[in-house]
Write a protein that holds these residues in place. Structure first.
Motif: not given
Length: 197
Positions: A23-24, A27-32, A74, A76-77
């Motif tokens: 979930y961390t 997460d598809p919105k997590a940065p690279t 940075k 999301p969670s």
């Protein structure tokens, strides 16, 4: 008892291995992250500790820890996780961590490279390369590793490299044999030239 355990049985698997918090990190919105300020600080800390550059290894290390907390924030969670651990926010969480884990010049290389490992956890290639280069953090093979087909031939040791593809010895035999002789083998535990001895 005495029978091999099916490592693909999820109950068995999760009772022997830790897993990434999907979930961390997934997460598809997590940065690279590619090369971050935190990474740079830890590399500078190691260089200063080894005497390669001037400057304070402790200052670079502490700046790296603070930047790593900001970097994790940075995700999301990430903020939620940090606030759960420290309701006063990221800066206070980093300061609390440094107070509980102060820089120690006697164990500095282990501290620095363990933090580098944590900081670059989302980049498996970088984590793997730096672990082999530095020797830190000290990792222990999983209890079930000898049952894994990949590691079974090396008695469950953590792999140090990929083996050459099998066709290499067939279509390029002379060069394959020369490379294997030069590096001392072609197993998952054969170390590449820059791997820490």
């Amino acid at each position: 008892e005495g029978r091999p355990v099916n490592i693909y049985n999820y109950q068995v698997y999760y009772s022997h291995y830790s897993t990434v918090n999907r979930y961390t990190y997934a997460d598809p919105k997590a940065p690279t992250f590619v090369v971050t300020y935190a990474q740079t600080c830890f590399l500078l800390a190691e260089a200063a500790q080894r005497g390669y550059i001037t400057g304070s290894a402790q200052t670079y290390y502490e700046n790296g820890v603070k930047a790593a907390f900001d970097q994790f924030n940075k995700f999301p969670s990430g903020t939620k996780a940090i606030n759960f651990a420290c309701p006063n926010g990221t800066k206070q969480a980093a300061n609390d961590y440094l107070t509980a884990n102060p820089f120690n010049s006697a164990t500095a290389l282990e501290q620095i490279n363990t933090q580098y490992y944590i900081c670059t956890f989302g980049d498996p290639h970088e984590v793997f390369a730096n672990w082999r280069r530095s020797g830190y953090p000290v990792l222990t093979p999983a209890a079930m590793a000898p049952l894994d087909g990949l590691c079974a031939s090396d008695n469950g040791a953590i792999p140090r490299r990929f083996r050459y593809p099998s066709e290499e010895s067939q279509v390029n035999e002379a060069n394959y044999n020369a490379a294997v002789q030069n590096q001392g083998g072609d197993t998952f535990s054969t170390r590449v030239w820059w791997d820490k001895e």
